[in-house]
Design an enzyme around this catalytic site. Structure first.
Site, PDB file in Angstrom:
ATOM      1  N   ALA A  81       0.834  -1.198   0.000  1.00 39.49           N
ATOM      2  CA  ALA A  81       0.000   0.000   0.000  1.00 39.49           C
ATOM      3  C   ALA A  81       0.874   1.255   0.000  1.00 39.49           C
ATOM      4  O   ALA A  81       2.053   1.220   0.366  1.00 39.49           O
ATOM      5  CB  ALA A  81      -0.907   0.007   1.223  1.00 39.49           C
TER       6      ALA A  81
ATOM      7  N   GLU B 241       6.584  -6.462   6.305  1.00 40.53           N
ATOM      8  CA  GLU B 241       6.196  -5.220   6.972  1.00 40.53           C
ATOM      9  C   GLU B 241       6.969  -4.924   8.256  1.00 40.53           C
ATOM     10  O   GLU B 241       7.241  -3.755   8.562  1.00 40.53           O
ATOM     11  CB  GLU B 241       4.683  -5.249   7.274  1.00 40.53           C
ATOM     12  CG  GLU B 241       3.796  -5.120   6.052  1.00 40.53           C
ATOM     13  CD  GLU B 241       3.466  -6.451   5.394  1.00 40.53           C
ATOM     14  OE1 GLU B 241       2.563  -6.487   4.546  1.00 40.53           O
ATOM     15  OE2 GLU B 241       4.130  -7.460   5.724  1.00 40.53           O
TER      16      GLU B 241
ATOM     17  N   GLY C 256       1.931  -6.240   0.823  1.00 42.56           N
ATOM     18  CA  GLY C 256       0.561  -6.338   0.320  1.00 42.56           C
ATOM     19  C   GLY C 256       0.419  -7.270  -0.862  1.00 42.56           C
ATOM     20  O   GLY C 256      -0.627  -7.904  -1.044  1.00 42.56           O
TER      21      GLY C 256
ATOM     22  N   GLU D 269       0.038 -10.598   0.547  1.00 39.08           N
ATOM     23  CA  GLU D 269      -1.272 -10.716   1.177  1.00 39.08           C
ATOM     24  C   GLU D 269      -2.361 -10.977   0.134  1.00 39.08           C
ATOM     25  O   GLU D 269      -3.265 -11.786   0.360  1.00 39.08           O
ATOM     26  CB  GLU D 269      -1.577  -9.456   1.981  1.00 39.08           C
ATOM     27  CG  GLU D 269      -0.685  -9.328   3.218  1.00 39.08           C
ATOM     28  CD  GLU D 269      -0.958  -8.075   4.015  1.00 39.08           C
ATOM     29  OE1 GLU D 269      -1.490  -8.187   5.126  1.00 39.08           O
ATOM     30  OE2 GLU D 269      -0.630  -6.972   3.520  1.00 39.08           O
TER      31      GLU D 269
END
Length: 266
Positions: A66, A139, A117, A120
């Site tokens: 993100a 992260e 992300g 994910e």
């Protein structure tokens, strides 16, 4: 539908390919999430689409994380920023969950880095194939944690011990190691990648897609519900298989000792 950040290509046997194209690095932002959600709805409703493949047009990146810098810069008030960041995580979770619950098989064709992300999103897909790049939840190396479902889905895929190890160390896995530990289903050489992914997608497309969607619903319940509730979901899903003509096709072929022909797109 028209899209800004993705392209959809419908191919043989009802296999639809989503190509992510969100320059410069395929970052996850609001336009991309809106496009992905629209695509999920469109391809779910399209009865000619039987299997969905998600891949990238970027030469090195499947999907980046993100836009965290933008999130922080746009919110100067600390309390409001915390609230907005939490809502942004929920926004990404909602988007990715559309693919996790799509009543059709979804394949992630990972042809570049899938870190943060990107990993994910790949974990929200049913199958993961990889040709190059690295994959992992990185992260913690930035002082944050996975916030788009990564802590939940990696734990379900790999188990608590490996999830703790990979998330705490922000480990980036090459495709061979990712396959060995079960993070991806298959590592494929780059020159054979599209061919092999297509082969698997078409194999699924020839199967009983309605039944697969219902099995996916029951499998998801196994992760999210008690055994009692999961069994109820399974029983109702079994009942719903008879809302299509697939049981008639499958049983008739079985008794005639023939291969069932579920795919009418052929």
């Amino acid at each position: 539908m028209s899209y800004q950040t993705i392209e959809i290509e419908k191919r043989a046997k009802g296999v639809a390919w989503i190509f992510i194209h969100n320059p410069p690095v395929n970052a996850i932002n609001e336009p991309l999430m809106k496009d992905l959600e629209k695509a999920a709805m469109e391809l779910t409703m399209d009865q000619t689409v039987r299997v969905v493949v998600v891949t990238s047009k970027h030469p090195k990146i499947f999907l980046a994380g993100a836009d965290l810098k933008g999130m922080l810069q746009n919110n100067s008030d600390e309390e409001e920023a915390d609230n907005v960041i939490a809502k942004q995580c929920e926004r990404m979770q909602y988007c990715f969950h559309k693919f996790a619950t799509m009543p059709k098989p979804v394949l992630a064709a990972i042809n570049g880095h899938a870190l943060g992300g990107g990993c994910e999103f790949a974990l929200a897909c049913d199958f993961r194939f990889m040709s190059k790049g690295r994959i992992g939840l990185t992260e913690v190396s930035l002082g944050i944690i996975p916030g788009a479902g990564g802590t939940q889905r990696m734990t379900r895929v790999l188990g608590r011990a490996k999830a703790l190890e990979y998330i705490f160390t922000a480990k980036q896995l090459e495709k061979e190691e990712a396959e060995k530990v079960g993070l991806i289903h298959q590592s494929i050489e780059e020159e054979m990648f599209e061919q092999e992914v297509t082969k698997f997608a078409e194999q699924l497309a020839d199967g009983a897609i309605h039944a697969m969607g219902l099995a996916k619903q029951a499998i998801n319940a196994a992760e999210d519900s008690t055994m009692e509730e999961g069994l109820r979901v399974e029983a109702h899903a079994f009942q719903d298989t008879f809302l299509s003509d697939e049981p008639a096709i499958g049983l008739a072929a079985f008794f005639q000792k023939e291969k069932p022909k579920f795919n009418l797109n052929e």
